[in-house]
Design a protein around this motif. Structure first.
Motif, PDB file in Angstrom:
ATOM      1  N   VAL A  59       0.789  -1.413  -0.315  1.00 48.77           N
ATOM      2  CA  VAL A  59       0.476  -0.580   0.023  1.00 48.77           C
ATOM      3  C   VAL A  59       0.870   1.408   0.398  1.00 48.77           C
ATOM      4  O   VAL A  59       0.317   2.462   0.387  1.00 48.77           O
ATOM      5  CB  VAL A  59      -0.924  -0.202   0.812  1.00 48.77           C
ATOM      6  CG1 VAL A  59      -1.498  -1.405   1.289  1.00 48.77           C
ATOM      7  CG2 VAL A  59      -0.123   0.118   2.451  1.00 48.77           C
ATOM      8  N   LYS A  60       1.925   0.922  -0.109  1.00 51.48           N
ATOM      9  CA  LYS A  60       3.113   2.022   0.527  1.00 51.48           C
ATOM     10  C   LYS A  60       2.675   3.040  -0.909  1.00 51.48           C
ATOM     11  O   LYS A  60       2.700   2.773  -2.062  1.00 51.48           O
ATOM     12  CB  LYS A  60       4.502   1.603   0.482  1.00 51.48           C
ATOM     13  CG  LYS A  60       5.282   2.907   1.021  1.00 51.48           C
ATOM     14  CD  LYS A  60       6.637   2.635   0.782  1.00 51.48           C
ATOM     15  CE  LYS A  60       8.318   3.037   1.438  1.00 51.48           C
ATOM     16  NZ  LYS A  60       9.307   2.454   1.792  1.00 51.48           N
ATOM     17  N   GLY A  61       2.865   4.296  -0.854  1.00 54.82           N
ATOM     18  CA  GLY A  61       3.016   5.463  -1.629  1.00 54.82           C
ATOM     19  C   GLY A  61       1.272   5.908  -2.301  1.00 54.82           C
ATOM     20  O   GLY A  61       1.006   6.472  -3.693  1.00 54.82           O
ATOM     21  N   ASN A  62       0.159   4.334  -1.988  1.00 55.81           N
ATOM     22  CA  ASN A  62      -1.146   5.291  -2.101  1.00 55.81           C
ATOM     23  C   ASN A  62      -2.092   5.841  -1.296  1.00 55.81           C
ATOM     24  O   ASN A  62      -1.095   5.889  -0.369  1.00 55.81           O
ATOM     25  CB  ASN A  62      -2.338   3.362  -2.199  1.00 55.81           C
ATOM     26  CG  ASN A  62      -1.258   3.215  -3.594  1.00 55.81           C
ATOM     27  OD1 ASN A  62      -1.343   3.763  -4.442  1.00 55.81           O
ATOM     28  ND2 ASN A  62      -0.512   1.811  -3.424  1.00 55.81           N
ATOM     29  N   VAL A  63      -3.124   6.935  -1.288  1.00 51.46           N
ATOM     30  CA  VAL A  63      -3.916   7.628  -0.980  1.00 51.46           C
ATOM     31  C   VAL A  63      -4.523   6.674   0.228  1.00 51.46           C
ATOM     32  O   VAL A  63      -5.195   5.836  -0.759  1.00 51.46           O
ATOM     33  CB  VAL A  63      -4.746   8.850  -1.668  1.00 51.46           C
ATOM     34  CG1 VAL A  63      -5.228   9.754  -0.257  1.00 51.46           C
ATOM     35  CG2 VAL A  63      -3.166   9.562  -1.913  1.00 51.46           C
ATOM     36  N   PRO A  64      -4.794   6.189   1.790  1.00 50.48           N
ATOM     37  CA  PRO A  64      -5.686   5.559   2.117  1.00 50.48           C
ATOM     38  C   PRO A  64      -6.918   6.152   2.040  1.00 50.48           C
ATOM     39  O   PRO A  64      -6.839   7.745   1.746  1.00 50.48           O
ATOM     40  CB  PRO A  64      -5.294   5.866   4.069  1.00 50.48           C
ATOM     41  CG  PRO A  64      -3.889   6.996   3.676  1.00 50.48           C
ATOM     42  CD  PRO A  64      -3.634   7.448   2.232  1.00 50.48           C
ATOM     43  N   THR A  65      -7.731   5.747   2.331  1.00 50.55           N
ATOM     44  CA  THR A  65      -9.165   6.756   2.292  1.00 50.55           C
ATOM     45  C   THR A  65      -9.425   7.024   4.026  1.00 50.55           C
ATOM     46  O   THR A  65      -9.357   6.522   4.904  1.00 50.55           O
ATOM     47  CB  THR A  65     -10.554   5.128   2.567  1.00 50.55           C
ATOM     48  OG1 THR A  65     -10.140   4.600   0.651  1.00 50.55           O
ATOM     49  CG2 THR A  65     -12.209   5.576   2.619  1.00 50.55           C
ATOM     50  N   VAL A  66      -9.600   7.890   4.285  1.00 48.36           N
ATOM     51  CA  VAL A  66     -10.110   8.684   4.897  1.00 48.36           C
ATOM     52  C   VAL A  66     -11.341   8.238   6.059  1.00 48.36           C
ATOM     53  O   VAL A  66     -12.497   7.827   5.029  1.00 48.36           O
ATOM     54  CB  VAL A  66     -10.443  10.200   5.390  1.00 48.36           C
ATOM     55  CG1 VAL A  66     -10.695  11.069   6.864  1.00 48.36           C
ATOM     56  CG2 VAL A  66      -8.848  10.921   5.001  1.00 48.36           C
ATOM     57  N   VAL A  67     -11.713   8.075   7.579  1.00 50.81           N
ATOM     58  CA  VAL A  67     -13.115   6.781   7.839  1.00 50.81           C
ATOM     59  C   VAL A  67     -12.613   7.701   9.319  1.00 50.81           C
ATOM     60  O   VAL A  67     -12.150   7.919   9.739  1.00 50.81           O
ATOM     61  CB  VAL A  67     -12.184   5.488   7.634  1.00 50.81           C
ATOM     62  CG1 VAL A  67     -12.534   5.313   6.565  1.00 50.81           C
ATOM     63  CG2 VAL A  67     -11.665   5.396   8.786  1.00 50.81           C
ATOM     64  N   SER A  68     -14.195   7.711  10.001  1.00 49.33           N
ATOM     65  CA  SER A  68     -13.951   7.998  11.539  1.00 49.33           C
ATOM     66  C   SER A  68     -13.917   7.449  12.677  1.00 49.33           C
ATOM     67  O   SER A  68     -13.879   5.793  11.666  1.00 49.33           O
ATOM     68  CB  SER A  68     -15.922   8.116  11.649  1.00 49.33           C
ATOM     69  OG  SER A  68     -16.341   8.969  10.876  1.00 49.33           O
ATOM     70  N   LYS A  69     -13.459   7.455  13.605  1.00 45.59           N
ATOM     71  CA  LYS A  69     -12.431   6.954  14.815  1.00 45.59           C
ATOM     72  C   LYS A  69     -13.850   5.983  14.822  1.00 45.59           C
ATOM     73  O   LYS A  69     -15.205   5.664  14.849  1.00 45.59           O
ATOM     74  CB  LYS A  69     -12.968   8.109  15.715  1.00 45.59           C
ATOM     75  CG  LYS A  69     -11.635   8.554  15.471  1.00 45.59           C
ATOM     76  CD  LYS A  69     -11.477   9.678  16.771  1.00 45.59           C
ATOM     77  CE  LYS A  69     -10.981  10.831  16.665  1.00 45.59           C
ATOM     78  NZ  LYS A  69     -10.761  11.858  18.462  1.00 45.59           N
TER      79      LYS A  69
END
Length: 138
Positions: A59-69
């Motif tokens: 997954v390095k270099g890829n933008v993660p999906t933002v999620v709630s706590k």
């Protein structure tokens, strides 16, 4: 005629592919990108094994999906795995720790903000497979 032969050849090659089931992952119906990990799969008299990098490298270099706590990460295979075979790990600095899966399809994400890398794995009669994904908890 030449186009027809090429199309038929591509169809035959595609039909003979030996690949494990696909995994989809969602948080609040938002898709999370899933990366195919290592697998061994045997189907219709053909077999294939593939080895990949560790999930953090995948997954390095890829933008993660933002999620709630404390969100629920739902996972679904397009072909049902063996009962009790689905597992998950959370990865930190090349080390994997077991991650609890609720009802064989839900991972409760952390409350602490940060980027988290997970691997999900399962077994079938035809073989086994692993997958990687990452999320950013905000």
């Amino acid at each position: 005629m030449k186009k027809l032969l090429i199309s038929l050849a591509l169809l035959l090659i595609t039909a003979c592919e030996v690949k494990p089931p696909q995994l989809t992952a969602k948080v609040n119906k938002e898709p999370i990108k899933v990366y195919q990990g290592s697998y061994c799969w045997n189907e219709n008299g053909r077999g294939e094994c593939a080895d990949t990098a560790l999930p953090e490298e995948m997954v390095k270099g890829n933008v993660p999906t933002v999620v709630s706590k404390a969100s629920e990460l739902k996972v679904h295979f397009d072909y049902e795995p063996k009962k009790g075979s689905v597992g998950a790990n959370i990865w930190t600095n090349g080390e994997a720790k077991d991650q609890k899966i609720v009802n064989s399809d839900t991972i409760i994400l952390p409350r602490k903000p940060g980027i988290y890398v997970y691997s999900v794995h399962a077994n079938w009669e035809e073989g086994d497979s692993s997958y990687a994904l990452q999320v950013e908890v905000k």
